[in-house]
Design an enzyme around this catalytic site. Structure first.
Site, PDB file in Angstrom:
ATOM      1  N   ASP A   1       0.832  -1.201   0.000  1.00 16.42           N
ATOM      2  CA  ASP A   1       0.000   0.000   0.000  1.00 16.42           C
ATOM      3  C   ASP A   1       0.868   1.252   0.000  1.00 16.42           C
ATOM      4  OD1 ASP A   1      -2.296   1.508   0.054  1.00 16.42           O
ATOM      5  OD2 ASP A   1      -2.666   1.251   2.193  1.00 16.42           O
TER       6      ASP A   1
ATOM      7  N   ASN B   1     -10.061  -2.764  -7.194  1.00 13.91           N
ATOM      8  CA  ASN B   1      -9.235  -1.782  -7.908  1.00 13.91           C
ATOM      9  C   ASN B   1      -9.769  -1.447  -9.304  1.00 13.91           C
ATOM     10  OD1 ASN B   1      -6.043  -2.942  -6.534  1.00 13.91           O
ATOM     11  ND2 ASN B   1      -7.473  -1.392  -5.784  1.00 13.91           N
TER      12      ASN B   1
END
Length: 256
Positions: free
Chosen positions: A34, A82
């Site tokens: 991340d 995503n």
């Protein structure tokens, strides 16, 4: 088991390596990578530049894991959620993942790494599917670390797909629903041969699991660092491994 070249690391990293008991490393490490977008934004750059910078971290951690002799390393590369990102970012990410696979497969193969995909194939570009197929075909007989790229993956999607397989088997009379066990569920997951992660690492300081390996991380140790993924290197990886070795894993039991 490989051996890290200590001369390539800082004194701090070398000290951590000497502290490690290589016989007690986690067998499977899973990482939530991340912070690529934030890394780029902090530097006034397009988000895609952060993703490109993150590739260097992937290469660095893959090499460290292979040299240390880890059994499995799973990297959360692209989640099913995503797809909701801007189209140009998704396109760039797909292209970047494919390019990295094409560029690195021979190198990973030379290190004895076995490369495989974790996730749904539906919806992925044909060229990326071809790159994943080629990587698997070249490396599938390797006996070193298994490197899993979780692409178009989510824990809920995997559990849903597993439930569908089990329901189909039950409808065909091949499975008694009343006799269903945890082992049956595990066997219906994407790669039932892969052991559950011993250690889950998350970068960028976020305290959530983000729909990642939900069944498998039931008793995983979790280590979170504030470092954004493009800044994550072998030093932080070694810090996580050292911290793991100082923990007492209970698995719900009372410690002896």
């Amino acid at each position: 088991m490989g051996t890290l070249n200590l001369d390539t690391f800082t004194p701090e990293a070398r000290a951590l390596i000497t502290e490690l008991d290589l016989a007690r490393l986690p067998h499977h490490v899973a990482i939530i990578m991340d912070g690529n977008g934030r890394w780029a934004t902090q530097q006034g750059l397009p988000r895609v530049i952060g993703h490109r910078a993150g590739v260097e971290s992937v290469r660095n951690i893959m090499e460290a894991g292979a040299d240390l002799g880890l059994g499995y390393l799973t990297l959360y590369s692209f989640s099913t959620e995503n797809w909701s990102r801007p189209e140009d970012e998704v396109t760039a990410l797909m292209g970047l993942i494919e390019h990295h696979l094409r560029e690195e497969t021979t190198h990973m193969h030379a290190r004895g790494v076995r490369v495989r995909h974790l996730g749904r194939t539906a919806g992925l570009p044909e060229s990326l599917l071809a790159a994943l197929h080629d990587a698997w075909e070249l490396t599938k007989h390797n006996t070193g670390m298994t490197l899993q790229f979780a692409i178009n993956y989510s824990g809920r999607a995997e559990l849903l797909d597993a439930a569908r397989r089990l329901a189909t088997a039950a409808a065909a009379g091949e499975l008694d629903p009343a006799a269903l066990t945890e082992q049956d569920v595990s066997a219906a997951l994407y790669h039932p041969d892969v052991p559950d992660p011993d250690l889950l690492i998350r970068t960028a300081g976020e305290l959530r699991v983000s729909n990642y390996l939900l069944w498998q991380i039931a008793y995983s140790e979790i280590w979170v660092t504030p470092d954004l993924w493009p800044d994550f290197r072998a030093l932080q990886f070694l810090q996580a491994l050292c911290d793991y070795q100082h923990r007492q894993r209970k698995f719900g039991r009372v410690p002896s």
